[in-house]
Design a protein around this motif. Sequence first.
Motif, PDB file in Angstrom:
ATOM      1  N   ARG A 107       2.489  -6.101   2.321  1.00  0.00           N
ATOM      2  CA  ARG A 107       1.467  -5.286   1.986  1.00  0.00           C
ATOM      3  C   ARG A 107       1.482  -4.496   0.918  1.00  0.00           C
ATOM      4  O   ARG A 107       0.812  -4.532  -0.090  1.00  0.00           O
ATOM      5  CB  ARG A 107       0.951  -4.374   3.216  1.00  0.00           C
ATOM      6  N   GLN A 111      -0.542  -4.560  -2.918  1.00  0.00           N
ATOM      7  CA  GLN A 111      -1.051  -3.447  -3.461  1.00  0.00           C
ATOM      8  C   GLN A 111      -0.505  -3.230  -4.907  1.00  0.00           C
ATOM      9  O   GLN A 111      -1.297  -2.871  -5.656  1.00  0.00           O
ATOM     10  CB  GLN A 111      -0.620  -2.094  -2.640  1.00  0.00           C
ATOM     11  N   SER A 114      -2.009  -4.949  -7.828  1.00  0.00           N
ATOM     12  CA  SER A 114      -3.429  -4.514  -8.456  1.00  0.00           C
ATOM     13  C   SER A 114      -3.298  -3.255  -9.447  1.00  0.00           C
ATOM     14  O   SER A 114      -4.105  -2.852  -9.993  1.00  0.00           O
ATOM     15  CB  SER A 114      -4.385  -4.044  -7.313  1.00  0.00           C
ATOM     16  N   HIS A 168       1.983   3.465   2.276  1.00  0.00           N
ATOM     17  CA  HIS A 168       1.363   2.528   1.488  1.00  0.00           C
ATOM     18  C   HIS A 168       0.308   3.660   0.491  1.00  0.00           C
ATOM     19  O   HIS A 168      -0.611   2.993  -0.024  1.00  0.00           O
ATOM     20  CB  HIS A 168       0.377   1.802   2.334  1.00  0.00           C
TER      21      HIS A 168
END
Length: 194
Positions: A107, A111, A114, A168
């Motif tokens: 994950r 992320q 981007s 995150h």
Amino acid sequence: MPLLVPPAPAPALRTVLTALGSPTAVSEARTPSLRTAQGPCTPDLPLPVHVLDQATPAGTPTTRLAGWRFLIRSGDRAVAAAETVLTPDGWAFSRFFEGPYIAATERALRQAESVQQPYQARLLSVPELYMLTLWLHGDLTADGDTGHPAATDLLVPLAPAPPGIASHRPHRVADLLPVLTLRLTPAPLLSSPA
């Protein structure tokens, strides 16, 4: 293209491939998902794992390379991870494992893709806090085995993160390191009244 995954040392990759090809290594691993995987398993996304040592008095973080971690894919998903360590005889397979950091790593890497600025992907472990972060290093030409977190590098805590630290969510090293240093500093002992 903003995320660069540095190439793992060829001997480290060979040790993982050898372990994956060994029925004994796979069957003795505490990774049910690896033992029950359908189809071939392949190592993917090698990341150098650095361990955060105590910050120097000047506040500069120091790290040391602990090994390389490979996600192990079966089909289109990661089912486990493999770690290698550097020994006096060279790179050696250490272990297979599974758990929440596998999905959290995937994950965090998605992320990071981007983000507009290019980064080199690494992992930074803070063992005293049971914490693992995706370390986005700004020096794309650096050897993945060396280097220290720069103030402008990003750290993305993987879930589960310690209480009070959002997983995150990217943090600049200059912002997160003081929080970690404070947590790593032992509390002074209180003297009992005489």
